[in-house]
Design an enzyme around this catalytic site. Sequence first.
Site, PDB file in Angstrom:
ATOM      1  N   ASP A   1      51.417  79.544  29.446  1.00  0.00           N
ATOM      2  CA  ASP A   1      51.991  80.519  28.503  1.00  0.00           C
ATOM      3  C   ASP A   1      53.430  80.901  28.848  1.00  0.00           C
ATOM      4  O   ASP A   1      54.134  81.459  28.013  1.00  0.00           O
ATOM      5  CB  ASP A   1      51.147  81.804  28.477  1.00  0.00           C
ATOM      6  CG  ASP A   1      49.693  81.541  28.143  1.00  0.00           C
ATOM      7  OD1 ASP A   1      49.410  80.509  27.529  1.00  0.00           O
ATOM      8  OD2 ASP A   1      48.845  82.384  28.523  1.00  0.00           O
TER       9      ASP A   1
ATOM     10  N   GLU B   1      48.981  81.611  18.786  1.00  0.00           N
ATOM     11  CA  GLU B   1      47.647  82.203  18.582  1.00  0.00           C
ATOM     12  C   GLU B   1      47.691  83.737  18.539  1.00  0.00           C
ATOM     13  O   GLU B   1      46.856  84.374  17.918  1.00  0.00           O
ATOM     14  CB  GLU B   1      46.686  81.746  19.685  1.00  0.00           C
ATOM     15  CG  GLU B   1      47.127  82.167  21.089  1.00  0.00           C
ATOM     16  CD  GLU B   1      46.206  81.686  22.196  1.00  0.00           C
ATOM     17  OE1 GLU B   1      45.234  80.959  21.915  1.00  0.00           O
ATOM     18  OE2 GLU B   1      46.480  82.039  23.360  1.00  0.00           O
TER      19      GLU B   1
ATOM     20  N   GLY C   1      36.334  85.475  37.800  1.00  0.00           N
ATOM     21  CA  GLY C   1      36.030  85.571  39.231  1.00  0.00           C
ATOM     22  C   GLY C   1      36.770  86.691  39.926  1.00  0.00           C
ATOM     23  O   GLY C   1      37.058  86.596  41.123  1.00  0.00           O
TER      24      GLY C   1
ATOM     25  N   GLY D   1      42.919  80.304  33.956  1.00  0.00           N
ATOM     26  CA  GLY D   1      42.924  79.047  33.198  1.00  0.00           C
ATOM     27  C   GLY D   1      43.717  77.980  33.933  1.00  0.00           C
ATOM     28  O   GLY D   1      44.744  78.279  34.526  1.00  0.00           O
TER      29      GLY D   1
HETATM   30  O1  F6P Z   1      46.496  81.757  29.627  1.00  0.00           O
HETATM   31  C1  F6P Z   1      46.303  80.426  29.329  1.00  0.00           C
HETATM   32  C2  F6P Z   1      45.454  80.280  28.095  1.00  0.00           C
HETATM   33  O2  F6P Z   1      45.319  78.886  27.806  1.00  0.00           O
HETATM   34  C3  F6P Z   1      45.965  81.034  26.867  1.00  0.00           C
HETATM   35  O3  F6P Z   1      47.040  80.401  26.250  1.00  0.00           O
HETATM   36  C4  F6P Z   1      44.715  81.118  26.045  1.00  0.00           C
HETATM   37  O4  F6P Z   1      44.718  82.211  25.171  1.00  0.00           O
HETATM   38  C5  F6P Z   1      43.649  81.299  27.085  1.00  0.00           C
HETATM   39  O5  F6P Z   1      44.161  80.796  28.296  1.00  0.00           O
HETATM   40  C6  F6P Z   1      42.373  80.578  26.743  1.00  0.00           C
HETATM   41  O6  F6P Z   1      41.452  80.866  27.736  1.00  0.00           O
HETATM   42  P1  F6P Z   1      40.039  80.169  27.833  1.00  0.00           P
HETATM   43  O7  F6P Z   1      40.228  78.825  28.469  1.00  0.00           O
HETATM   44  O8  F6P Z   1      39.280  81.084  28.709  1.00  0.00           O
HETATM   45  O9  F6P Z   1      39.497  80.045  26.463  1.00  0.00           O
END
Ligand code: F6P
Length: 359
Positions: free
Chosen positions: A139, A234, A74, A10
């Site tokens: 995070d 979350e 990836g 991410g």
């Molecule tokens: O690890 C970063 C993060 O933004 C988390 O906080 C979240 O759960 C996850 O990635 C969301 O991922 P995606 O963008 O694949 O939905």
Amino acid sequence: MRIAISTGGGDAPGLNAVIRAAVLSAINRGWDVLGIKRGYAGLLGEDECIPLTKESVRGIAHLGGTILRSTNRGNPFHYPRPQPDGTITTEDRSDELMENARRLGIDALISIGGDGSLEIAKKLCDKGMRIVGVPKTIDNDVSGTVTTFGFDTAVNTALEAIDKLHTTAESHDRVMIMEVMGRDAGFIALHSGVAGTADVILIPEIPYDLGKVCEKIMARHRAGRQFSIVVVAEGAFPRGGRSSTMGDSLPGEARRVGGVADVIAREIQTITGKETRSLVLGHLQRGGMPTGYDRLLATRFGGAAVRAIADEKWGHMVALQTPHIVTVPIEEALRETKRVDPTHDVVITARAVGISFGD
Ligand code: F6P
């Protein structure tokens, strides 16, 4: 010397500042720099590798996202392969990747990513690739470093939202539940919640009891405070329960954590009788300009990654151990996911000023 840079997982505000600092530091040493597009896809013939010059990194330090693009699907050891029937399987393409890196004359790689990308970096290192890692995630859950860039920006985005929720919550005597990111770590919820003077903060490290959350809301109600702000990570879950999942994940993608705000909003409204609304802040937390703190940290990480290559610190990642940037073995950093310590002073102070953790 030819180095390559990749950004995986991410995105996080500050990625471009790392890229810029690494590219300029390398070029100023007389090295060549290649950018691998979309994680490792550029090394697997599914995207390209581009030369990174002083020109290509001009004016990008303040921009969110990554000029190299990114993907969370990836992993070259489990690379997705679409099948004719529409399903997707995964296959190990790491040998092909190693061969393509050799062919391109890549002497060393800077892998910028979170725990998933760092794990891949470690495995490629074991196969002989010369890699230095740069930890990245909003995070803040990577061990071995005091913090990661992107976290401060995410906290400030969440904080701005909490400030805005306060006025509307108070105007309508409502309970507002705001869900923030963090996967299994509660740092974003804790830091934004304390700074934003939330009334309740729910984090995965302290399983909650909804009865206690409602008690806090009703105690405020009786004291004349008709509204309450609940910040929920979350990944938070009730005592004896598990975290919520939002939607289906694609092959090669981690479980999508989330949806807890809506669940508890309904329960809180039923138990307290107070009008309750929820919102999920979502990917807004990953966007926008990095804060000054994140831009500086990212720039320091980028410069330090190039120094780590010069020092042949293969299999290490750069890390902040205040006040210094150091290197630590990636393996050590991956040993455990960093999570909020419930005995940390931020939690203790939060409790002391009356914030409930629902326990
Ligand atoms: O690890 C970063 C993060 O933004 C988390 O906080 C979240 O759960 C996850 O990635 C969301 O991922 P995606 O963008 O694949 O939905």
